[in-house]
Design a protein around this motif. Sequence first.
Motif, PDB file in Angstrom:
ATOM      1  N   LEU A  70       0.826  -1.204   0.000  1.00  0.00           N
ATOM      2  CA  LEU A  70       0.000   0.000   0.000  1.00  0.00           C
ATOM      3  C   LEU A  70       0.861   1.255   0.000  1.00  0.00           C
ATOM      4  O   LEU A  70       0.594   2.214  -0.731  1.00  0.00           O
ATOM      5  CB  LEU A  70      -0.907   0.019   1.235  1.00  0.00           C
ATOM      6  N   ARG A  71       1.884   1.259   0.834  1.00  0.00           N
ATOM      7  CA  ARG A  71       2.769   2.421   0.909  1.00  0.00           C
ATOM      8  C   ARG A  71       3.507   2.632  -0.408  1.00  0.00           C
ATOM      9  O   ARG A  71       3.659   3.765  -0.872  1.00  0.00           O
ATOM     10  CB  ARG A  71       3.760   2.240   2.054  1.00  0.00           C
ATOM     11  N   PRO A  80      -4.948   6.109  -8.269  1.00  0.00           N
ATOM     12  CA  PRO A  80      -5.390   7.192  -7.394  1.00  0.00           C
ATOM     13  C   PRO A  80      -6.725   6.882  -6.746  1.00  0.00           C
ATOM     14  O   PRO A  80      -7.594   6.261  -7.347  1.00  0.00           O
ATOM     15  CB  PRO A  80      -5.498   8.396  -8.349  1.00  0.00           C
ATOM     16  N   LEU A  81      -6.893   7.357  -5.521  1.00  0.00           N
ATOM     17  CA  LEU A  81      -8.089   7.015  -4.759  1.00  0.00           C
ATOM     18  C   LEU A  81      -9.366   7.517  -5.418  1.00  0.00           C
ATOM     19  O   LEU A  81     -10.437   6.977  -5.187  1.00  0.00           O
ATOM     20  CB  LEU A  81      -7.966   7.592  -3.332  1.00  0.00           C
ATOM     21  N   ASP A  82      -9.253   8.576  -6.254  1.00  0.00           N
ATOM     22  CA  ASP A  82     -10.464   9.091  -6.880  1.00  0.00           C
ATOM     23  C   ASP A  82     -10.690   8.495  -8.259  1.00  0.00           C
ATOM     24  O   ASP A  82     -11.570   8.932  -8.982  1.00  0.00           O
ATOM     25  CB  ASP A  82     -10.396  10.624  -6.985  1.00  0.00           C
ATOM     26  N   SER A 120      -5.625   6.110   5.226  1.00  0.00           N
ATOM     27  CA  SER A 120      -4.174   6.008   5.102  1.00  0.00           C
ATOM     28  C   SER A 120      -3.789   4.535   5.254  1.00  0.00           C
ATOM     29  O   SER A 120      -4.552   3.742   5.836  1.00  0.00           O
ATOM     30  CB  SER A 120      -3.488   6.836   6.182  1.00  0.00           C
ATOM     31  N   PRO A 121      -2.619   4.127   4.737  1.00  0.00           N
ATOM     32  CA  PRO A 121      -2.198   2.727   4.913  1.00  0.00           C
ATOM     33  C   PRO A 121      -2.215   2.280   6.372  1.00  0.00           C
ATOM     34  O   PRO A 121      -2.645   1.165   6.680  1.00  0.00           O
ATOM     35  CB  PRO A 121      -0.782   2.718   4.323  1.00  0.00           C
ATOM     36  N   ALA A 122      -1.770   3.146   7.281  1.00  0.00           N
ATOM     37  CA  ALA A 122      -1.730   2.769   8.699  1.00  0.00           C
ATOM     38  C   ALA A 122      -3.139   2.600   9.258  1.00  0.00           C
ATOM     39  O   ALA A 122      -3.407   1.664  10.031  1.00  0.00           O
ATOM     40  CB  ALA A 122      -0.958   3.813   9.502  1.00  0.00           C
ATOM     41  N   GLU A 123      -4.057   3.496   8.901  1.00  0.00           N
ATOM     42  CA  GLU A 123      -5.441   3.380   9.373  1.00  0.00           C
ATOM     43  C   GLU A 123      -6.079   2.104   8.840  1.00  0.00           C
ATOM     44  O   GLU A 123      -6.785   1.408   9.571  1.00  0.00           O
ATOM     45  CB  GLU A 123      -6.252   4.591   8.909  1.00  0.00           C
ATOM     46  N   LEU A 154      -5.665   4.908  15.517  1.00  0.00           N
ATOM     47  CA  LEU A 154      -5.769   4.756  14.071  1.00  0.00           C
ATOM     48  C   LEU A 154      -7.021   3.975  13.695  1.00  0.00           C
ATOM     49  O   LEU A 154      -7.757   4.347  12.772  1.00  0.00           O
ATOM     50  CB  LEU A 154      -4.528   4.043  13.528  1.00  0.00           C
ATOM     51  N   ALA A 155      -7.276   2.892  14.415  1.00  0.00           N
ATOM     52  CA  ALA A 155      -8.466   2.091  14.145  1.00  0.00           C
ATOM     53  C   ALA A 155      -9.732   2.887  14.438  1.00  0.00           C
ATOM     54  O   ALA A 155     -10.728   2.777  13.715  1.00  0.00           O
ATOM     55  CB  ALA A 155      -8.440   0.810  14.973  1.00  0.00           C
ATOM     56  N   SER A 156      -9.704   3.693  15.483  1.00  0.00           N
ATOM     57  CA  SER A 156     -10.864   4.502  15.840  1.00  0.00           C
ATOM     58  C   SER A 156     -11.156   5.537  14.754  1.00  0.00           C
ATOM     59  O   SER A 156     -12.319   5.746  14.387  1.00  0.00           O
ATOM     60  CB  SER A 156     -10.608   5.204  17.178  1.00  0.00           C
ATOM     61  N   ARG A 157     -10.109   6.162  14.218  1.00  0.00           N
ATOM     62  CA  ARG A 157     -10.291   7.128  13.142  1.00  0.00           C
ATOM     63  C   ARG A 157     -10.877   6.453  11.910  1.00  0.00           C
ATOM     64  O   ARG A 157     -11.766   6.992  11.247  1.00  0.00           O
ATOM     65  CB  ARG A 157      -8.957   7.800  12.786  1.00  0.00           C
ATOM     66  N   ALA A 158     -10.365   5.262  11.604  1.00  0.00           N
ATOM     67  CA  ALA A 158     -10.876   4.517  10.448  1.00  0.00           C
ATOM     68  C   ALA A 158     -12.339   4.170  10.654  1.00  0.00           C
ATOM     69  O   ALA A 158     -13.157   4.282   9.729  1.00  0.00           O
ATOM     70  CB  ALA A 158     -10.047   3.250  10.252  1.00  0.00           C
ATOM     71  N   ARG A 159     -12.694   3.780  11.872  1.00  0.00           N
ATOM     72  CA  ARG A 159     -14.062   3.389  12.180  1.00  0.00           C
ATOM     73  C   ARG A 159     -15.026   4.560  11.942  1.00  0.00           C
ATOM     74  O   ARG A 159     -16.128   4.372  11.439  1.00  0.00           O
ATOM     75  CB  ARG A 159     -14.139   2.928  13.635  1.00  0.00           C
TER      76      ARG A 159
END
Length: 293
Positions: A70-71, A80-82, A120-123, A154-159
């Motif tokens: 991913l990185r 690209p994400l869009d 993000s990859p980490a999320e 990070l998981a909370s932000r993704a959630r």
Amino acid sequence: MAERDRLAERFQELRPRLRAVAYRMLGSTSEADDVVQEAWIRLSRADAAGIDNLEAWLVTATGRVALNMLRSRATRREEPLDGYLPDPIVDRADAIDPEHEALLADSVGLALLVVLDTLSPAERLAYVLHDMFSVPFDEIGAILERSPDAARQLASRARRRIRGVEATTAADAAAQQEVVGAFLAAARHGEFDALVAVLDPDIVIREDTGSGTLFEMRGAENVARRAAFFSQLGLDTRPALVNGAAGWVARLDGELYAVAALTVRDDRIREMDILRDPARLAALDVTIFDSPI
């Protein structure tokens, strides 16, 4: 049985789970296969005797390899994400292929994968490994070289980003096929009013043609007009399950033309994600639709 043979046998047993981890991380079936193969290479080079929990070790290794991919993808600015829809998992409307069941556990619909692509990859790693595969935050933190608390955040932000993307159960998908059938019938005959009736007023469609930019359209009347236009092509369109949710596949002159995943709420189609990239469609096996449905 030699130790390496036993290790290989156990790895094959775990392969579906590892592929599911990689698919959720990357949204690509081919890249998921590459990640699983790399996990096997890493295992073959490791001291297996020193691994207390092989399954946990492999899930972590798979997550690490997928994170690196991913990185790397972000660094090269590929996909690209869009401008990219994840690879769809396509099944007949009446049944899911047993080989797809592991990939689709937890109702990993295309809509969810689209949202995962905005993380993000980490999320994405923190959410996928913890929320979908119950990996502890201390292990996730070790992969990310962060503290367990940081991994939890990070998981909370993704959630929070994913909130609102509803899972679709098999029962939901079965009930929604009636809506899909009504849409396809109206589209087949170019019936504008019937199309509008089955579409949410605020419907959004996203279409990936392989150009690098997603085509997006909003509004029931706009989408109905577009569907009526495509009815003139003479498409052979059939209901399907796409990532376990209601959808359809379309062929033109015997060749796969499009695959669509739908989000249906209150008996109306609210979202439609359409893959129309010829190169990626050519890699999909839809021979399951060769026999009558």
